[in-house]
Every structure is written in C-alpha cells, then in structure tokens.
Design a protein around this motif. Structure first.
Motif, PDB file in Angstrom:
ATOM      1  N   VAL A   1      -6.096   3.646   3.264  1.00 25.48           N
ATOM      2  CA  VAL A   1      -6.205   3.357   1.836  1.00 25.48           C
ATOM      3  C   VAL A   1      -7.237   3.859   1.285  1.00 25.48           C
ATOM      4  O   VAL A   1      -8.575   3.539   2.061  1.00 25.48           O
ATOM      5  N   HIS A   2      -7.320   4.300  -0.080  1.00 27.21           N
ATOM      6  CA  HIS A   2      -9.120   4.369  -0.609  1.00 27.21           C
ATOM      7  C   HIS A   2      -9.306   3.964  -1.697  1.00 27.21           C
ATOM      8  O   HIS A   2     -10.044   3.748  -1.904  1.00 27.21           O
ATOM      9  N   VAL A   3      -8.120   3.548  -2.487  1.00 25.07           N
ATOM     10  CA  VAL A   3      -8.387   2.179  -4.249  1.00 25.07           C
ATOM     11  C   VAL A   3      -8.359   1.038  -3.312  1.00 25.07           C
ATOM     12  O   VAL A   3      -6.745   1.239  -2.814  1.00 25.07           O
ATOM     13  N   ILE A   4      -8.635  -0.180  -4.272  1.00 26.09           N
ATOM     14  CA  ILE A   4      -7.890  -1.186  -4.254  1.00 26.09           C
ATOM     15  C   ILE A   4      -8.016  -2.142  -5.322  1.00 26.09           C
ATOM     16  O   ILE A   4      -8.470  -2.283  -6.529  1.00 26.09           O
ATOM     17  N   VAL A   5      -6.278  -2.107  -5.362  1.00 34.77           N
ATOM     18  CA  VAL A   5      -6.080  -3.253  -7.124  1.00 34.77           C
ATOM     19  C   VAL A   5      -5.646  -3.900  -7.082  1.00 34.77           C
ATOM     20  O   VAL A   5      -5.036  -5.081  -6.443  1.00 34.77           O
ATOM     21  N   VAL A   6      -6.496  -4.748  -7.850  1.00 34.85           N
ATOM     22  CA  VAL A   6      -6.123  -6.032  -7.522  1.00 34.85           C
ATOM     23  C   VAL A   6      -5.341  -6.786  -9.045  1.00 34.85           C
ATOM     24  O   VAL A   6      -5.633  -6.683 -10.116  1.00 34.85           O
ATOM     25  N   THR A   7      -4.570  -7.263  -8.913  1.00 42.31           N
ATOM     26  CA  THR A   7      -3.616  -7.933 -10.436  1.00 42.31           C
ATOM     27  C   THR A   7      -3.148  -9.409 -10.306  1.00 42.31           C
ATOM     28  O   THR A   7      -3.776  -9.746  -9.169  1.00 42.31           O
ATOM     29  N   GLY A   8      -2.546  -9.836 -11.656  1.00 41.31           N
ATOM     30  CA  GLY A   8      -1.980 -10.668 -11.399  1.00 41.31           C
ATOM     31  C   GLY A   8      -0.642 -10.725 -12.133  1.00 41.31           C
ATOM     32  O   GLY A   8       0.147 -10.324 -12.013  1.00 41.31           O
ATOM     33  N   ALA A   9       0.526 -11.654 -10.906  1.00 44.04           N
ATOM     34  CA  ALA A   9       1.930 -11.515 -11.468  1.00 44.04           C
ATOM     35  C   ALA A   9       2.051 -12.036 -12.613  1.00 44.04           C
ATOM     36  O   ALA A   9       1.828 -13.007 -13.032  1.00 44.04           O
ATOM     37  N   GLY A  10       3.517 -11.933 -13.367  1.00 47.69           N
ATOM     38  CA  GLY A  10       3.697 -12.205 -14.626  1.00 47.69           C
ATOM     39  C   GLY A  10       3.149 -11.444 -15.508  1.00 47.69           C
ATOM     40  O   GLY A  10       2.821 -10.857 -15.150  1.00 47.69           O
ATOM     41  N   GLU A  11       3.478 -12.131 -16.520  1.00 52.30           N
ATOM     42  CA  GLU A  11       3.029 -11.352 -18.327  1.00 52.30           C
ATOM     43  C   GLU A  11       2.209 -11.495 -18.680  1.00 52.30           C
ATOM     44  O   GLU A  11       1.222 -11.487 -19.573  1.00 52.30           O
TER      45      GLU A  11
ATOM     46  N   ALA B   1       0.694  -1.267   0.073  1.00 49.62           N
ATOM     47  CA  ALA B   1       0.249  -0.085   0.205  1.00 49.62           C
ATOM     48  C   ALA B   1       0.785   1.280  -0.265  1.00 49.62           C
ATOM     49  O   ALA B   1       1.683   1.727   0.460  1.00 49.62           O
ATOM     50  N   GLU B   2       0.726   2.096  -0.934  1.00 50.27           N
ATOM     51  CA  GLU B   2       1.344   3.491  -1.069  1.00 50.27           C
ATOM     52  C   GLU B   2       0.778   4.529  -1.641  1.00 50.27           C
ATOM     53  O   GLU B   2      -0.107   4.011  -2.755  1.00 50.27           O
ATOM     54  N   GLY B   3       0.410   5.441  -1.175  1.00 54.44           N
ATOM     55  CA  GLY B   3      -0.235   7.001  -2.299  1.00 54.44           C
ATOM     56  C   GLY B   3      -1.347   6.629  -1.698  1.00 54.44           C
ATOM     57  O   GLY B   3      -2.310   6.960  -2.980  1.00 54.44           O
ATOM     58  N   GLY B   4      -2.115   5.996  -1.000  1.00 51.26           N
ATOM     59  CA  GLY B   4      -3.765   5.896  -0.876  1.00 51.26           C
ATOM     60  C   GLY B   4      -3.640   4.406  -1.703  1.00 51.26           C
ATOM     61  O   GLY B   4      -5.571   4.331  -1.309  1.00 51.26           O
ATOM     62  N   VAL B   5      -3.344   4.107  -2.649  1.00 49.46           N
ATOM     63  CA  VAL B   5      -3.695   2.704  -3.373  1.00 49.46           C
ATOM     64  C   VAL B   5      -3.214   1.538  -2.642  1.00 49.46           C
ATOM     65  O   VAL B   5      -1.834   1.314  -2.824  1.00 49.46           O
ATOM     66  N   ALA B   6      -3.436  -0.086  -2.128  1.00 47.28           N
ATOM     67  CA  ALA B   6      -3.264  -1.346  -2.143  1.00 47.28           C
ATOM     68  C   ALA B   6      -3.348  -1.728  -3.204  1.00 47.28           C
ATOM     69  O   ALA B   6      -4.561  -1.581  -4.155  1.00 47.28           O
ATOM     70  N   VAL B   7      -2.421  -3.037  -3.649  1.00 43.84           N
ATOM     71  CA  VAL B   7      -2.002  -3.886  -4.868  1.00 43.84           C
ATOM     72  C   VAL B   7      -2.033  -5.338  -3.808  1.00 43.84           C
ATOM     73  O   VAL B   7      -1.343  -4.827  -3.344  1.00 43.84           O
ATOM     74  N   ILE B   8      -3.069  -6.004  -4.120  1.00 41.80           N
ATOM     75  CA  ILE B   8      -3.459  -6.841  -4.199  1.00 41.80           C
ATOM     76  C   ILE B   8      -3.007  -8.267  -5.567  1.00 41.80           C
ATOM     77  O   ILE B   8      -3.945  -7.786  -6.381  1.00 41.80           O
ATOM     78  N   SER B   9      -2.255  -8.824  -5.432  1.00 48.82           N
ATOM     79  CA  SER B   9      -1.376  -9.255  -6.166  1.00 48.82           C
ATOM     80  C   SER B   9      -1.602 -11.120  -5.883  1.00 48.82           C
ATOM     81  O   SER B   9      -1.202 -11.714  -5.414  1.00 48.82           O
ATOM     82  N   LEU B  10      -1.928 -11.586  -7.376  1.00 48.12           N
ATOM     83  CA  LEU B  10      -1.624 -13.092  -7.238  1.00 48.12           C
ATOM     84  C   LEU B  10      -0.671 -13.889  -7.948  1.00 48.12           C
ATOM     85  O   LEU B  10      -0.419 -13.216  -8.343  1.00 48.12           O
TER      86      LEU B  10
END
Length: 274
Positions: free
Chosen positions: A57-67, A19-28
């Motif tokens: 934290v004000h926004v949550i971003v969900v993403t996946g690892a890799g290309e 989490a940084e700058g109000g955004v949390a990143v959740i990565s699979l």
C-alpha cells in the motif's frame, strides 16, 4: 438517550477497508451521517495501522459511505450518553488516531463525497490532500453552536491551513462553506465532476494511482510528506536536518538508483517503492 454502551468496541462494521493496486480505501460506514463514535474510531485506528504495515500500500484514501455525507462529525447521541471523563479520553484517542494517519509515511487523500462538517472536516484535515465532489455539499467547523470547540485537532489544523485569524473567524462564526469557497481558502485541493459518489470515488482512485509504482517513486512521495508534515512543527534548522536525513535515505534507495539510471538512459523509470 441511547441505551447503547458507547464505551466498548463493537462487532458491527463501522469502517470498511480494501486495498488494490497500491491504494487502500478506508470508508466510514454509518450512513447517512457517518458520524463517528469511540467504536468507529477504534476501527479507523485499526485500518490506519493495517495500511501502514502493508508494504504493497502506497496511498491511503479516506471516504464516507453513501451519497450525502463524508462525515458529520462526532455522534451526538454518544456525547449525550457518556460522562466527561470518557469524553476527554475519547478526544485523546481521536487525536492520537488522526496523528497516526498524518504521520504515516504514505500519501493520504480525503475523498470528500458529501457534507464534511465538524469532526468530519477534522478527519479530512489530517489528510495530505482533500479532493471533493463538485457541488456535493458543505464544509465547516460549526461546533460553537453546540457550546464547544472543534476538539479533534480542528483548532490547530485549520489555523495551519488557512492562517490564524481566518481560522478563528470561521470557527467563532460557525459558518459552513461551499466547496468552491473551501477551494479558494486552500481547504480543498481540487474538485471533480461526478454523477454519483461511486463515480467520484473511482476518479479519486484513478488520481491516487498516479502516486504508486511503477510510475511514481512512492518512497520519495512518503518522504516528501514526512518532511512537510513533521518539518513544519520544528525549528527551521531542525526541519532542514530532517530533510537531509530523508534525502540520504532516498539516495540509498533502489528507486533513486532507478530514477537516475532512467534519466541518463532517456527512458521512463520503473519504480518499485523500495
């Protein structure tokens, strides 16, 4: 068949969190497929709660690892290894976890960096906005080819996004769509050009930061989300009542006071998310 005990949590890090700058990143983080299991969903659940309870934290971003993959869905090795009783409770926990994500009063963005199919699309559909890397892959719910249905909310969320008959068509045909086709249907909100997955995530984070203080009233963003996500599941009169209650809460917030004052003073507001 795997000898791993899929029924128990693991110390292996299957989900990243920062989490940084109000955004949390959740990565699979189980590349290349980032396929989810019960141990991974336990960690996803923990990450959602961590972001929910963090007032910064004000926004949550969900993403996946890799290309290559956002998420390929449920881990087939796990599904082959466990009994029907466990599978039912696994689906129940996955439903509860994605409901928790959907009901959190913070904007959730799915950063779709690669293929997003099966349960991966079910995770993405629990987000409020879906942003894809242009040309990065396909999306769809092809579970019918395995003799099952999309069992992590897919049948219900897809129908709410694209309409009943189109959802049935897509699921019974089991087709995978390009991101361009997904955008036309409303499954994808927008696509971003990016040289690689890291650059794509950077662009999504820059977009996400548009919804955090001081430039945006994050409390109002969360209330808008809740009014829509919860209100559409109610009768019209009940949803209007929810809208009024949320508006009343916002009227009493510091951000609303700042917003009105800034408007009258003809200056940019400086919101605090309170």
């Amino acid at each position: 068949m795997s000898t791993r005990d899929w029924t128990k949590p693991t110390d292996e890090q299957l989900v990243g969190y920062r989490a940084e700058g109000g955004v949390a990143v959740i990565s699979l983080q189980d590349p290349p497929a980032n396929a989810y299991s019960y141990p991974m969903f336990r960690q996803i659940d923990d990450a959602i709660l961590r972001a929910r309870f963090d007032a910064d934290v004000h926004v949550i971003v969900v993403t996946g690892a890799g290309e290559k993959m956002f998420c390929a869905g449920a881990n087939i090795d796990m599904l082959k290894s466990v009994d029907p009783y466990f599978k039912y409770n696994f689906c129940l926990h996955a439903n509860e976890t994605l409901n928790r994500l959907e009901n959190t009063n913070k904007l959730v963005i799915a950063a779709i960096n690669g293929h997003c199919v099966g349960g991966g699309l079910e995770i993405a559909m629990a987000a409020d906005l879906r942003i894809a890397r242009r040309g990065g892959g396909k999306l769809g719910l092809p579970e019918v080819a395995l003799g099952v249905l999309p069992g992590t909310g897919g049948t219900q969320r897809l129908a709410r996004l694209v309409g009943k008959t189109k959802a049935i068509e897509l699921m019974v045909e089991g087709v995978n769509l390009s991101f361009d086709e997904g955008e036309k249907l409303g499954l994808i909100n927008k696509q971003l050009e990016a040289a690689d997955a890291a650059a794509f995530l950077g662009e999504v984070l820059a977009y996400a930061k548009r919804f955090v203080p001081p430039g945006r009233a994050a409390k109002a963003v969360g209330a808008i989300k809740r009014a829509v996500q919860s209100g559409l599941e109610m009768s019209f009169e009940s949803s209007l009542s929810l809208e009024r209650e949320l508006q009343q809460q916002l009227f009493q917030s510091d951000d609303a006071k700042e917003g009105f004052a800034a408007f009258l003073d003809k200056r940019a507001p400086q919101f605090k998310g309170r």
